[in-house]
Scaffold this motif. Structure first.
Motif, short mmCIF file in Angstrom:
data_model
loop_
_atom_site.label_atom_id
_atom_site.label_comp_id
_atom_site.label_asym_id
_atom_site.label_seq_id
_atom_site.Cartn_x
_atom_site.Cartn_y
_atom_site.Cartn_z
N ARG A 89 0.83 -1.21 0.00
CA ARG A 89 0.00 0.00 0.00
C ARG A 89 0.87 1.26 0.00
NH1 ARG A 89 -2.59 -2.95 4.02
NH2 ARG A 89 -1.92 -1.47 5.64
N GLY A 90 1.95 1.22 0.75
CA GLY A 90 2.84 2.37 0.80
C GLY A 90 3.48 2.66 -0.55
N ILE A 91 3.89 1.61 -1.26
CA ILE A 91 4.47 1.79 -2.59
C ILE A 91 3.43 2.36 -3.55
CG2 ILE A 91 5.40 0.58 -4.60
CD1 ILE A 91 6.71 -1.39 -2.59
N HIS A 92 2.23 1.79 -3.54
CA HIS A 92 1.18 2.23 -4.47
C HIS A 92 0.79 3.69 -4.24
CE1 HIS A 92 -0.32 -2.12 -5.40
NE2 HIS A 92 0.81 -1.82 -6.00
N ARG A 93 0.79 4.13 -2.98
CA ARG A 93 0.39 5.51 -2.69
C ARG A 93 1.33 6.53 -3.33
NH1 ARG A 93 -1.05 3.62 2.57
NH2 ARG A 93 1.09 4.06 3.30
N ARG A 94 2.56 6.13 -3.56
CA ARG A 94 3.56 7.06 -4.09
C ARG A 94 3.61 7.08 -5.62
NH1 ARG A 94 6.47 4.52 0.17
NH2 ARG A 94 7.66 3.24 -1.32
N LEU A 95 2.88 6.18 -6.27
CA LEU A 95 3.02 6.03 -7.72
C LEU A 95 1.82 6.63 -8.47
CD1 LEU A 95 4.33 2.35 -7.90
CD2 LEU A 95 5.66 4.48 -7.79
N LEU A 117 -5.74 -6.23 2.14
CA LEU A 117 -4.34 -5.91 2.40
C LEU A 117 -3.72 -5.02 1.32
CD1 LEU A 117 -2.78 -9.11 3.95
CD2 LEU A 117 -3.48 -7.00 5.06
N VAL A 118 -4.28 -5.01 0.12
CA VAL A 118 -3.73 -4.11 -0.90
C VAL A 118 -4.48 -2.79 -0.95
CG1 VAL A 118 -2.86 -6.01 -2.31
CG2 VAL A 118 -5.14 -5.08 -2.77
N GLY A 119 -5.47 -2.61 -0.07
CA GLY A 119 -6.12 -1.32 0.06
C GLY A 119 -7.56 -1.25 -0.39
N LEU A 120 -8.19 -2.39 -0.64
CA LEU A 120 -9.58 -2.41 -1.07
C LEU A 120 -10.53 -2.63 0.10
CD1 LEU A 120 -9.16 -4.54 -4.30
CD2 LEU A 120 -10.03 -2.20 -4.23
N ASP A 121 -11.75 -2.16 -0.05
CA ASP A 121 -12.81 -2.44 0.91
C ASP A 121 -13.36 -3.82 0.59
OD1 ASP A 121 -15.08 -2.67 2.44
OD2 ASP A 121 -16.02 -0.81 1.73
N PRO A 122 -13.22 -4.79 1.50
CA PRO A 122 -13.68 -6.15 1.18
C PRO A 122 -15.14 -6.22 0.75
CG PRO A 122 -12.37 -6.15 3.18
CD PRO A 122 -12.59 -4.71 2.82
N ALA A 123 -15.97 -5.31 1.26
CA ALA A 123 -17.38 -5.32 0.90
C ALA A 123 -17.61 -5.00 -0.57
CB ALA A 123 -18.15 -4.33 1.77
N GLU A 124 -16.62 -4.36 -1.21
CA GLU A 124 -16.74 -3.99 -2.62
C GLU A 124 -16.08 -5.01 -3.55
OE1 GLU A 124 -18.53 -1.39 -3.51
OE2 GLU A 124 -18.96 -1.00 -1.40
N VAL A 125 -15.58 -6.12 -3.01
CA VAL A 125 -14.84 -7.11 -3.78
C VAL A 125 -15.72 -8.34 -4.01
CG1 VAL A 125 -12.81 -8.62 -3.79
CG2 VAL A 125 -12.66 -6.30 -2.83
N PRO A 126 -15.81 -8.85 -5.24
CA PRO A 126 -16.62 -10.05 -5.50
C PRO A 126 -16.20 -11.21 -4.61
CG PRO A 126 -15.97 -9.04 -7.57
CD PRO A 126 -15.20 -8.32 -6.49
N GLY A 127 -17.17 -11.80 -3.94
CA GLY A 127 -16.89 -12.91 -3.03
C GLY A 127 -17.55 -14.20 -3.44
#
Length: 305
Positions: free
Chosen positions: A92-98, A157-167
């Motif tokens: 997440r830290g790497i992605h925030r900077r890119l 863990l990569v920064g997504l809201d689990p409720a918005e992810v297909p389960g």
């Protein structure tokens, strides 16, 4: 204390069993092919990664990129809870900077946009599940849904809201139907295709590339959905791919796990050392999870995660 920490998923999860299978390497390459068809996502990779720069050193770093991805998935699956959380925080830290720039509009956007992270996640889990099932791994429908439900933790863990992810399979299919009009064969996607078909290697490894990698890349490409193959311009016969995937799965699974698990990054060996021999992942253990999911052992069939 982490000595007996089962981590995010634990030995009873579907994820624990599936991610130990050797065809996961083929599935990972399929994910790269699929991910490259999202224009904004692939531009984010190209504009921020040395993996696809034209220098010889930079292009060879793509092998390191593949190994880092394997290390990340292994840590999330088999590492301790602390190790998984730390790995997620680092990503997440790497992605925030890119950031990346849309060449058509000039818009600058962050590579951690939820829609981009969601595409990468869904392309990965779809590839893992599709290749495993198509190669003969014993995953039933309920277990497939449980796997997608569990993988919401990886998405978190990569920064997504689990409720918005297909389960579930139905939710994942609906997601791909929604995103398909956005996909395209960009110049960046063409370069990914060329790289995966013939990646640069040291001279001493060129014969191995011809004998081994070509088969992996062809199987991974052949396992793509028909719409992805149409975009790439090379449709293949599904039946022939399925036969080859099943044969490859049988061949790879015939290698003793204790031999396969010695290869880097060795997360499974460390997990078994931490938790004991009962934690060894194995396909037959899915039968127990199937009984739980179907409520056949007196419990409710609720996926964990």
């Amino acid at each position: 204390m982490t000595a007996h920490d089962p981590g995010l998923f634990g030995p009873r999860s579907v994820t624990w069993q599936l991610h130990a299978d050797p065809v996961m390497w083929i599935a990972g390459v399929r994910a790269l092919y699929l991910q490259a068809l999202h224009p904004r996502a692939v531009r984010g990779v190209f504009q921020n990664s040395a993996a696809f720069q034209m220098s010889r050193r930079g292009r060879q770093d793509a092998w390191g990129r593949l190994m880092r991805t394997a290390h990340f998935v292994g840590t999330l699956t088999y590492g301790t809870t602390e190790a998984a959380e730390q790995a997620g925080a680092a990503v997440r830290g790497i992605h925030r900077r890119l950031t990346a720039t849309d060449p058509d509009s000039g818009e600058r956007y962050g590579v951690d946009e939820p829609e981009l992270l969601l595409w990468v996640h869904c392309a990965e889990v779809d590839s893992y599940l599709h290749v495993l099932r198509r190669s003969g791994y014993p995953v039933g429908d309920a277990q497939a849904d449980a796997y997608l439900h569990e993988q919401r933790e990886s998405a978190r863990l990569v920064g997504l809201d689990p409720a918005e992810v297909p389960g579930s399979r139905a939710a994942l299919a609906a997601y791909f139907a929604r995103v398909r009009p956005e996909l395209a064969l960009t110049p960046e996607a063409r370069e990914v295709d060329a790289f995966l078909r013939r990646p640069p290697t040291p001279a001493v490894l060129v014969p191995a590339r011809a004998l081994f990698w070509r088969q992996v890349a062809q199987l991974a490409y052949g396992a793509l959905p028909a719409y992805a193959q149409e975009l790439y311009g090379r449709p293949v016969r599904p039946a022939a791919v399925t036969r080859r995937l099943r044969a490859t799965g049988r061949l790879l699974r015939a290698i003793p796990p204790t031999v396969r698990w010695q290869l880097p990054p060795r997360h499974i060996l460390r997990a078994v050392e931490r938790l004991g021999p009962d934690a060894r992942p194995a396909p037959y253990k899915l039968r127990r999870s199937a009984a739980i999911l179907d409520g056949q052992d007196g419990t409710q069939g609720e996926p964990r995660g």
